[in-house]
Structure formats: C-alpha cells, structure tokens
Write a protein that holds these residues in place. Sequence first.
Motif, short mmCIF file in Angstrom:
data_model
loop_
_atom_site.label_atom_id
_atom_site.label_comp_id
_atom_site.label_asym_id
_atom_site.label_seq_id
_atom_site.Cartn_x
_atom_site.Cartn_y
_atom_site.Cartn_z
N GLN A 1 23.52 9.38 19.28
CA GLN A 1 22.94 8.04 19.37
C GLN A 1 21.73 7.97 20.29
OE1 GLN A 1 26.55 6.24 20.84
NE2 GLN A 1 27.07 5.35 18.85
N THR A 2 21.53 9.00 21.12
CA THR A 2 20.50 8.90 22.16
C THR A 2 19.09 8.77 21.60
OG1 THR A 2 20.49 11.32 22.34
CG2 THR A 2 21.87 10.10 23.90
N SER A 3 18.84 9.32 20.41
CA SER A 3 17.48 9.25 19.86
C SER A 3 17.10 7.83 19.45
CB SER A 3 17.35 10.19 18.66
OG SER A 3 18.22 9.78 17.61
N GLN A 4 18.09 6.95 19.40
CA GLN A 4 17.83 5.57 19.00
C GLN A 4 18.05 4.57 20.14
OE1 GLN A 4 16.49 4.94 16.00
NE2 GLN A 4 16.56 7.16 15.70
N ILE A 5 18.21 5.07 21.37
CA ILE A 5 18.42 4.15 22.49
C ILE A 5 17.21 3.22 22.63
CG2 ILE A 5 18.68 3.96 25.00
CD1 ILE A 5 20.12 6.62 24.99
N PRO A 6 17.43 1.91 22.64
CA PRO A 6 16.31 1.00 22.85
C PRO A 6 15.95 0.95 24.33
CG PRO A 6 18.35 -0.24 22.61
CD PRO A 6 18.71 1.21 22.41
N VAL A 7 14.75 1.38 24.66
CA VAL A 7 14.31 1.40 26.06
C VAL A 7 13.02 0.60 26.15
CG1 VAL A 7 13.89 2.84 28.08
CG2 VAL A 7 15.29 3.73 26.22
N ASP A 8 13.16 -0.71 26.03
CA ASP A 8 12.00 -1.61 26.07
C ASP A 8 11.95 -2.45 27.34
OD1 ASP A 8 11.01 -0.95 23.47
OD2 ASP A 8 12.65 -2.12 22.61
N GLY A 9 12.93 -2.24 28.24
CA GLY A 9 13.02 -3.09 29.41
C GLY A 9 14.04 -4.19 29.18
N PRO A 10 14.37 -4.93 30.22
CA PRO A 10 15.40 -5.96 30.10
C PRO A 10 15.01 -7.04 29.09
CG PRO A 10 14.17 -6.20 32.15
CD PRO A 10 13.76 -4.90 31.56
N ASN A 11 16.01 -7.53 28.33
CA ASN A 11 15.73 -8.63 27.40
C ASN A 11 16.66 -9.81 27.60
OD1 ASN A 11 18.15 -8.08 25.74
ND2 ASN A 11 17.02 -6.24 25.12
N GLN A 12 17.76 -9.62 28.34
CA GLN A 12 18.65 -10.73 28.65
C GLN A 12 18.30 -11.37 29.98
OE1 GLN A 12 22.66 -9.25 28.45
NE2 GLN A 12 22.34 -8.25 26.47
#
Length: 301
Positions: A113-124
């Motif tokens: 699953q690591t290749s699809q980790i969303p790493v865009d910064g906090p969103n909540q």
Amino acid sequence: MIKKANDLFGKINVYHVEQGKKRVEIYIRLDQRVENMRVGIAIDGSASMMSLFAANIPKLFRQPGANVMEPVVRHLSRYICDYSGDGTVSLLYWAVGTGGREIEPISTFNSTQTSQIPVDGPNQQVWGTGTKLLPALNHFLSQFKDADWTILLFISDGVLEDFEEIKKRAMEVGNEIVAGTRKHCKFIMIGIGEADEKQLQELDDMFDGTQLGTNHGIDLWDCKLASNMDQLSDIWNEVDFGITLPGTARILDSKHQLLQNYVDGIPQRMEFYVNEHESAVTIEIAGQVIVQSLAGEYDDK
C-alpha cells in the motif's frame, strides 16, 4: 560519504581527527523483521512545511515532482515495512492546528500500500501555527504500548516549542523501560531545512552521564540532520537500535593490531578509533574477512 565494502553494512561514518585519531562508526544493516516491532512516522504539518508539499500551489498548477515529501515518505515507509514486526507502518501529521498542538493520523499501511500513501499534508486540520511534538509522542507510545520494540521517526523543519516537556517525557519512558513496564524504544528525530541543530544535539545526548544512561544503557534519541531529501530516505541505515547480534567480530588496522574485539555478541553499531593515517581496516565478521576503506568525506561530529 564512505563506500561500503560489503552489503552487510548500513552507514559508515568517519569523524574528524582528534589527538591523532579518527573515530569510526559502522552500522550493521538489519535484513529481517524484528519480532513485535512497531514503527510510526510523524510528519511535521506546521505551516513552514507547506512548500515541501507544494501545498502553497493550487493542485491544477503543480508541476510533477513539486511535492518532494510524497516520494520520500513513500520510499521510507516501504523500506520500513520490511523490518517492522507485522509488516506495517503507521503515519500521522504532528504540529497541526492552532498552536501546532494537534495531530492528524493518516493510517497504517503495509508494503503493497505504501506506493499509494497520500502525502499532501493535513486535510482535517489546518497547517499548524506552532511545533508541539509531545502529542505525537504520547499518541504512538499509547498505540504501541504492548510492542517489544517501538521505533518512532519524527520529521521536523523547525524548533520544538515543547522541548523541555519532550525531555521530561523521554526520562519517564526511560524509567518505565528500567522498571519493566515498557519494552525497548528508539526515537529518531530527523531535522530538515531550518531544524534547530542545537536542540537535536541536546536530545541525542540527553541520557549521557545520567543514571539511566550510565547504569542501564538507556539512549532513546537518535537525532540526525538531513541536508536534502535523499539523505532523509536513507536515514534508516544509520540508526542504532541498541540490538546485539549473535556471533563474534574483530576489527584490525593495517598492522594487524586489534582495534575492537566483540566476543559476546556484535552491537548493531560498531565503534572504534584508528590512527589518523589509516586508510582501511580489516573486519572479521559473520565468517567473512572484509577490508573496509575509510577514505571519503568525513563527518563533523
């Protein structure tokens, strides 16, 4: 950088000459899962990190590769999954929200699953207006309270505003380990950008000369500065987990003088001193005789 003579080794550091000597550290690369090891990565979500995520650019206008954090976190997570006890890694953002007091858990991922980790910064939560690390530390310590090994990586680009509270909590954890109410722990602080080098050094050395450090071998913090993102993804190779590996090892200089002799197990981080003119050492380990060059760019520590 010192070129490794054998894949058995992780990072090799040779430090500046002092009184005619060089200090050498050789890390043995872990190549298998550590039973019941749990690993967490806490990513700085304060406002000063926005440019590294390209969060200050609308997504429609971002160039490929503008978010430099995403590939690094994915790579690091994938690598760590090969070593954690259950093959997973847990991620969260810290220093988010008003005053940087909040955390935002992302999820727990396995290697596929690591290749699809969303790493865009906090969103909540909003990007943090401060850098408080204690909530993230306490979150993981609670989540992994039953683990035999707890490994926590914190990524930060600034000053820790709750520095004294962090040191106090680390002392408490050290006492818990000695009392037997908590198992092994290692906290890795990776400083990037404008990270406070003085704070990192103080954390790294906080158990030196203390009763916990001297009498019980407690050394929770391993703090590193990563001058670029490539160094950040490679940081795992120079972490001293305090693990002793079975077997024996000897380290000799060019005149076959014994520099270090491990007869009751081999520490994952081997350390020794050599004459300033030595360009290589011979390491007898794991049934091999390895000639390791010491030539290359030296560190400052």
